[in-house]
Design an enzyme around this catalytic site. Structure first.
Site, PDB file in Angstrom:
ATOM      1  N   GLU A 192      13.916 -15.954 -15.261  1.00  0.00           N
ATOM      2  CA  GLU A 192      13.493 -14.551 -15.289  1.00  0.00           C
ATOM      3  C   GLU A 192      12.510 -14.321 -16.447  1.00  0.00           C
ATOM      4  OE1 GLU A 192      13.483 -12.134 -13.389  1.00  0.00           O
ATOM      5  OE2 GLU A 192      13.400 -10.310 -14.570  1.00  0.00           O
ATOM      6  N   ARG A 251       2.395   0.912  -6.024  1.00  0.00           N
ATOM      7  CA  ARG A 251       2.516   0.068  -4.828  1.00  0.00           C
ATOM      8  C   ARG A 251       1.278  -0.789  -4.579  1.00  0.00           C
ATOM      9  NH1 ARG A 251       6.631   2.164  -1.251  1.00  0.00           N
ATOM     10  NH2 ARG A 251       5.649   1.035   0.420  1.00  0.00           N
ATOM     11  N   ASN A 259      -0.348   0.569   6.170  1.00  0.00           N
ATOM     12  CA  ASN A 259       0.363  -0.317   5.249  1.00  0.00           C
ATOM     13  C   ASN A 259       1.011  -1.402   6.094  1.00  0.00           C
ATOM     14  OD1 ASN A 259       1.946  -1.522   3.274  1.00  0.00           O
ATOM     15  ND2 ASN A 259       3.547   0.053   3.400  1.00  0.00           N
ATOM     16  N   GLY A 260       0.640  -2.656   5.865  1.00  0.00           N
ATOM     17  CA  GLY A 260       1.241  -3.741   6.634  1.00  0.00           C
ATOM     18  C   GLY A 260       0.191  -4.722   7.094  1.00  0.00           C
ATOM     19  N   LYS A 292       4.541  -3.294  -6.260  1.00  0.00           N
ATOM     20  CA  LYS A 292       5.964  -3.106  -6.550  1.00  0.00           C
ATOM     21  C   LYS A 292       6.847  -3.559  -5.396  1.00  0.00           C
ATOM     22  CE  LYS A 292       9.435  -1.637  -8.998  1.00  0.00           C
ATOM     23  NZ  LYS A 292       9.841  -2.518 -10.090  1.00  0.00           N
ATOM     24  N   CYS A 327       0.824  -1.202   0.000  1.00  0.00           N
ATOM     25  CA  CYS A 327       0.000   0.000   0.000  1.00  0.00           C
ATOM     26  C   CYS A 327       0.865   1.260   0.000  1.00  0.00           C
ATOM     27  CB  CYS A 327      -0.869   0.023   1.239  1.00  0.00           C
ATOM     28  SG  CYS A 327      -1.831  -1.471   1.435  1.00  0.00           S
TER      29      CYS A 327
HETATM   30  O1  M6R Z   1      12.196  -4.797  -4.312  1.00  0.00           O
HETATM   31  P1  M6R Z   1      12.694  -6.198  -4.418  1.00  0.00           P
HETATM   32  O2  M6R Z   1      13.803  -6.359  -5.398  1.00  0.00           O
HETATM   33  O3  M6R Z   1      13.069  -6.778  -3.095  1.00  0.00           O
HETATM   34  O4  M6R Z   1      11.457  -7.038  -4.964  1.00  0.00           O
HETATM   35  C1  M6R Z   1      11.528  -8.421  -5.102  1.00  0.00           C
HETATM   36  C2  M6R Z   1      10.373  -8.971  -5.920  1.00  0.00           C
HETATM   37  O5  M6R Z   1       9.156  -8.694  -5.297  1.00  0.00           O
HETATM   38  C3  M6R Z   1      10.359  -8.410  -7.345  1.00  0.00           C
HETATM   39  O6  M6R Z   1      11.556  -8.649  -8.012  1.00  0.00           O
HETATM   40  C4  M6R Z   1       9.206  -9.046  -8.144  1.00  0.00           C
HETATM   41  O7  M6R Z   1       9.451 -10.398  -8.363  1.00  0.00           O
HETATM   42  C5  M6R Z   1       9.007  -8.289  -9.466  1.00  0.00           C
HETATM   43  N1  M6R Z   1       7.604  -8.091  -9.701  1.00  0.00           N
HETATM   44  C6  M6R Z   1       9.557  -9.015 -10.624  1.00  0.00           C
HETATM   45  O8  M6R Z   1       9.369  -8.349 -11.817  1.00  0.00           O
END
Ligand code: M6R
Length: 622
Positions: free
Chosen positions: A495, A27, A103-104, A617, A2
């Site tokens: 990936e 987010r 948020n949480g 995100k 959030c």
């Molecule tokens: O912010 P972070 O790199 O820790 O996030 C990790 C994953 O949540 C992030 O890489 C997620 O898998 C993406 N949506 C991939 O595109």
């Protein structure tokens, strides 16, 4: 997760809040809401399901614009309760005198709710969220116990278990906003407005308030901030006033805009040559074959004592770790394992002070990765974070930091953060290898020379290529894709599959090409497109033979191959060529076609590229 924004000042709060929410929408976009203390002495709350635009449209339809100079907004990624209007934030106390956004996750909300019900409270708005108990607790403290909003917040904070960033306003203390951060919740950034404006901001991340200020303070765990037009006062969870430092950030708000591209993700894919150059800037000493890492603050003897490296991350960041394992082992000569942030701490990992834990995270706020850092610190391991967001939690709690310098990444699917984290990890491997005497100057020079050439090669890989369009048109209704890679390119197959799943909702799997014959080959038929990364490295022949196995069963193969490879053109159905480089650096190039393919497929399927369904995100809950 959030997003939260809050404003107190002399301007109208609503435009500031809506603009902030636009910057935070990546987010979470299950619902959005705002609350304002109106000049008439009410709290005006408006909420709408779905994207922020629905709320904006609702606000535009109001007979008169909402007024007020104290207010807050929230964009939700649902954890407890479906994405409905009832569950949208802000949430109110039973008498609507306190309103809260959060948020949480509150882990003990069921128990707190039972307690409140037993003491005579009813949950009259009846959301399914864990947030509503916070509003009830705050209102209980204020109305029954005569607390100010900050006293109520401190008391409430001490009752909550879990992770929570909370922002509250109240009709009984109408000139302030109070924020609290419980445990390792997502970031809470306090922004100081220009002195003449007498204004203060609060947000879940820095870009949300960048148009207004660059002077900020981060709230740490179990701290409370009280904001009004005179400034901010900070408290610890015992209610004692504490002082905190103001830092000036230097993030370019312009680079967070779309800049003529249709989507942020598309822009971020094309930004990669520049992002990579920025990451390498000032860090590569080609003459001596050395690397400079400005915030990697370990002594020579600390580095010599390292016995093992563990890399942790989630999603795309975990894939970066899988690639880096090859580099750490071959260049630094250190044993290395890779784990998901979400798994690592639950297996009671063996860690010692001679262990280096590398946490990879774009946002620096992923709760699973932060928990892994905490575990490593408890066991006295050395911790370095490879992180993009400056000043994020992962950067602050680690012993050393290697920044990605990717600039703000807004598209939910990670692209330029992946490439720049790979560059950081490669630099780290060379650095460790050089410092530990495992990597000679000549080999280091040649590798670093190849590395600094990658931005140009990336630019070539990004040139217009009609193959993406052709493949997307042919396979946009496919139900599954299979990605094959081997050795250091196997993580790129993973990936590619992740990018396709999250962007286009097509099921995809990444497999090591050598494993094809051990099971997945049963899936092969003319309806299953296979993307094979088949570049000229030590495993080339083995991957070619996997391609043959697919073709022998009438499968369709799109090969990602090295420039000049004519053999593969006679075997695969389509080939995307990428430039040649040192085989160790190939993943930086093989990534581009899998990103572009996912982007094109998502586009043709009409998917929401920047904000795919169900995602957020930064994942700040477990
Ligand atoms: O912010 P972070 O790199 O820790 O996030 C990790 C994953 O949540 C992030 O890489 C997620 O898998 C993406 N949506 C991939 O595109």
């Amino acid at each position: 997760m959030c997003g939260i924004i809050g404003y107190v000042g002399s301007k109208q709060a609503l435009p500031v809040i809506i603009e902030g929410l636009q910057r935070l929408e990546y987010r979470g976009y299950d619902s959005a809401g705002i609350a304002l203390i109106s000049p008439a002495g009410n709290i005006e709350v408006r909420r709408a399901v779905g994207k922020l635009q629905n709320l904006v449209t609702q606000l535009q339809e109001e007979p008169k614009p909402l007024k007020g100079s104290v207010g807050m907004g929230h964009t939700r990624w649902a954890t407890h309760g479906k994405p409905t209007e009832l569950n949208a934030h802000p949430h109110r106390g039973p008498q609507s005198r306190v309103v809260v956004v959060h948020n949480g996750i509150i882990e003990n909300y069921v128990q707190l709710k039972q307690e409140l019900v037993q003491s005579g409270y009813s949950f009259n708005y009846s959301s399914e969220t864990d947030t509503e108990v916070i509003a009830h607790l705050l209102e209980k403290c204020m109305l029954r116990e005569g607390d100010t909003l900050e006293q109520a917040t401190i008391k409430t904070l001490n009752r909550l278990k879990g992770t929570a960033a909370i922002v509250a306003i109240s009709l009984d203390d109408p000139e302030k906003i109070v924020a609290a951060r419980l445990s390792n919740a997502g970031a809470v950034v306090i922004g100081y407005g220009a002195e003449v404006e007498h204004e203060m901001f609060i947000a879940s991340d820095i870009p949300a308030i960048l148009p207004h200020t660059r002077r900020i303070t981060f709230l740490e765990s179990n701290e409370v901030a009280v904001l009004n037009t005179a400034g901010v006062t900070f408290f610890n969870s015992k209610g004692e006033v504490i002082s905190k430092e103001i830092v000036t950030v230097n993030i370019d708000a312009i680079s967070a805009a779309k800049g003529g591209y249709k989507h942020f993700m598309q822009k971020e894919i094309y930004d990669q040559p520049q992002a990579l150059s920025d990451t390498l800037l000032g860090r590569v000493d080609l003459e001596n074959g050395n690397v400079k890492l400005e915030d990697f603050k370990f002594s020579k003897s600390d580095i010599a004592a390292i016995e093992k490296v563990t890399l942790i991350g989630c999603g795309t960041s975990w894939h970066a770790g899988l690639v880096a394992k090859f580099w750490i082992e071959s260049l630094a000569g250190l044993p290395c394992d890779v784990d998901y942030g979400s798994e690592f701490r639950y297996r009671d990992p063996i860690l010692t002070p001679n262990h280096l834990l590398v946490a990879i995270t774009q946002s620096g706020e992923t709760v699973d990765t932060l928990a892994g850092i905490e575990e490593a610190k408890l066991k006295k391991a050395k911790v370095v974070s490879v992180v993009n967001v400056v000043g994020s939690q992962a950067a602050r709690v680690a012993d050393g930091v290697i920044y990605m310098h990717a600039g703000p990444e807004i598209g939910v699917a990670s692209t330029k953060a992946f490439i720049t984290s790979l560059a950081d990890l490669f630099l780290l491997a060379v650095y460790l290898g050089r410092e530990r005497g495992k990597l000679g100057a000549d080999r280091a020079q040649s590798l670093l020379q190849s590395l600094v050439e990658i931005p140009n090669l990336l630019a070539n890989t990004l040139l217009e290529n009609s193959i993406y369009d052709q493949i997307s048109r042919k396979f946009y209704t496919a139900k599954d894709f299979l990605y094959l890679g081997r050795g250091i390119n196997y993580p790129i197959a993973l990936e590619g599959a992740l990018k396709l799943k999250e962007l286009s909702y097509i099921h995809a799997e990444g497999y090591p090409a050598g494993e094809l014959k051990h099971g997945p080959i049963a899936l092969i038929d003319e309806g299953l497109p296979v993307v094979a990364i088949v570049v000229k490295d030590g495993l080339y022949d083995k991957v070619v033979s996997a391609v043959e196995q697919v073709k022998a069963r009438d499968g369709f193969v799109l090969a990602i191959a090295s420039e000049g490879d004519e053999l593969i053109a006679g075997k695969a159905d389509k080939v995307i060529y990428i430039p040649n480089t040192d085989p160790l650096l190939m993943p930086l190039l093989t990534t581009i076609p899998v990103q572009l393919l996912s982007y094109h497929l998502a586009e043709i399927r009409g998917c929401d590229v920047d904000q795919p369904r169900n995602l957020a995100k930064s994942v700040t809950v477990e």
